[in-house]
Design a protein around this motif. Structure first.
Motif, mmCIF file in Angstrom:
data_model
loop_
_atom_site.group_PDB
_atom_site.id
_atom_site.type_symbol
_atom_site.label_atom_id
_atom_site.label_comp_id
_atom_site.label_asym_id
_atom_site.label_seq_id
_atom_site.Cartn_x
_atom_site.Cartn_y
_atom_site.Cartn_z
ATOM 1 N N VAL A 1 0.808 -1.224 0.000
ATOM 2 C CA VAL A 1 0.000 0.000 0.000
ATOM 3 C C VAL A 1 0.841 1.274 0.000
ATOM 4 N N VAL B 1 4.583 7.419 -1.787
ATOM 5 C CA VAL B 1 3.197 7.314 -2.209
ATOM 6 C C VAL B 1 2.415 6.564 -1.137
ATOM 7 N N GLN C 1 -1.294 5.251 -0.122
ATOM 8 C CA GLN C 1 -2.622 4.999 -0.666
ATOM 9 C C GLN C 1 -3.707 5.494 0.294
ATOM 10 N N GLU C 2 -4.861 5.745 -0.251
ATOM 11 C CA GLU C 2 -5.956 6.318 0.536
ATOM 12 C C GLU C 2 -6.345 5.418 1.714
ATOM 13 N N ASN C 3 -6.402 4.093 1.484
ATOM 14 C CA ASN C 3 -6.884 3.201 2.547
ATOM 15 C C ASN C 3 -5.940 3.149 3.738
ATOM 16 N N ASP D 1 -9.546 9.897 -7.585
ATOM 17 C CA ASP D 1 -9.975 9.312 -8.855
ATOM 18 C C ASP D 1 -10.938 10.286 -9.537
ATOM 19 N N SER E 1 -8.677 2.905 -6.738
ATOM 20 C CA SER E 1 -7.976 2.857 -5.459
ATOM 21 C C SER E 1 -6.522 3.303 -5.600
ATOM 22 N N LYS E 2 -5.880 2.947 -6.705
ATOM 23 C CA LYS E 2 -4.494 3.352 -6.925
ATOM 24 C C LYS E 2 -4.365 4.861 -7.137
ATOM 25 N N ASN E 3 -5.359 5.446 -7.792
ATOM 26 C CA ASN E 3 -5.303 6.886 -8.068
ATOM 27 C C ASN E 3 -5.626 7.738 -6.836
ATOM 28 N N ARG E 4 -6.353 7.147 -5.873
ATOM 29 C CA ARG E 4 -6.650 7.894 -4.638
ATOM 30 C C ARG E 4 -5.448 7.740 -3.712
ATOM 31 N N ARG E 5 -4.622 8.773 -3.649
ATOM 32 C CA ARG E 5 -3.347 8.661 -2.950
ATOM 33 C C ARG E 5 -2.876 10.036 -2.484
ATOM 34 N N GLU F 1 0.961 11.881 -2.153
ATOM 35 C CA GLU F 1 2.383 11.767 -2.457
ATOM 36 C C GLU F 1 3.150 12.822 -1.663
#
Length: 261
Positions: free
Chosen positions: A130, A143, A145-147, A186, A245-249, A251
């Motif tokens: 993640v 990076v 991730q949102e979760n 996203d 899910s990958k785009n909600r991040r 950095e």
């Protein structure tokens, strides 16, 4: 008959007396204007000759100065001192290209060491699925991730994310680099009273991360930059739940030092 002849002889001849006075006045006015006109016409050639004659005679050299000699010498000395100071500043050695390149190389080595330490931390805590770290031309990019950081559609930092942010804070405390925290979402629209769009949500998430780090560390706030990009910089196409899910991040970019030339 004799009396009439005498009366005729006594009659004045010529113009009236007021006419004489008036003509004198007109003559004087005419002479006055002629004089003004004559004074306004300067012969350039004669003026030049007079100026050259005065210069040749050195008339002004023999006249006393209104400035005392001692004061004049002091003023000249003061001007010379100012010129010497300016020359000293100008003559100071500039930073050579070798020194500049050495500083850049040293900073790159520090970022590489930081990247290695972050990757070691991720491996030890089994967070590679993640959280990822990479090295770019701008610096080290972490990076998250949102979760790991937030609930969906929220910008409050979750408790499980705080230990990692604490570790990142420790790493940041050992370097002077600026840190840019970027929020990404996203392309699915969001609209509520707190976040009218993904722009507000992405900025709020970046700000929350910075706020947590500053609240728990003694950092200069001017080192941090918050940026929200919404859904404008996806890492993968927004065409599936997995890609969303990958785009909600978030950095965290530890920027290269801006070394002045």
């Amino acid at each position: 008959m004799r009396r009439n002849r005498e009366r005729r002889k006594s009659v004045d001849k010529g113009a009236p007396k007021w006419m004489v006075t008036y003509s004198d006045m007109v003559t004087l006015i005419l002479v006055f204007f002629i004089l003004l006109f004559t004074m306004s016409q300067i012969d350039a050639e004669k003026f030049k000759k007079v100026a050259e004659a005065l210069r040749a005679e050195n008339i002004f050299d023999s006249m006393p100065s209104i400035v005392e000699k001692e004061n004049a010498m002091n003023e000249v000395k003061g001007l010379n001192d100012e010129m010497e100071e300016k020359n000293d500043v100008t003559d100071q050695p500039k930073e050579t290209p070798e020194v500049h390149n050495a500083e850049i190389t040293e900073n790159k080595d520090t970022l590489d060491e930081l990247l290695a330490e972050v990757e070691r931390f991720l491996n030890e805590n089994n967070l590679n699925d993640v959280i990822s770290a990479s090295r770019t031309d701008q610096g080290v990019v972490l990076v998250l991730q949102e979760n790991v950081l937030f609930e969906t559609g929220e910008a409050d930092v979750l408790e499980p994310a705080k230990p990692f942010l604490d570790k990142v804070s420790t790493l940041i405390s050992n370097i002077p680099n600026e840190v840019r925290v970027e929020g990404h979402t996203d392309d699915r629209p969001i609209s509520n009273y707190r976040y009218p769009s993904n722009w507000e949500l992405s900025v709020a998430r970046a700000s929350s991360v910075i706020r947590y780090i500053l609240a728990n560390n003694n950092f200069d706030s001017s080192r941090f930059i918050a940026a929200g990009f919404g859904d404008t910089r996806p890492v993968v196409p927004n065409n599936s739940p997995e890609n969303w899910s990958k785009n909600r991040r978030v950095e965290m970019v530890i920027l290269e030092l801006d070394v002045k030339e």
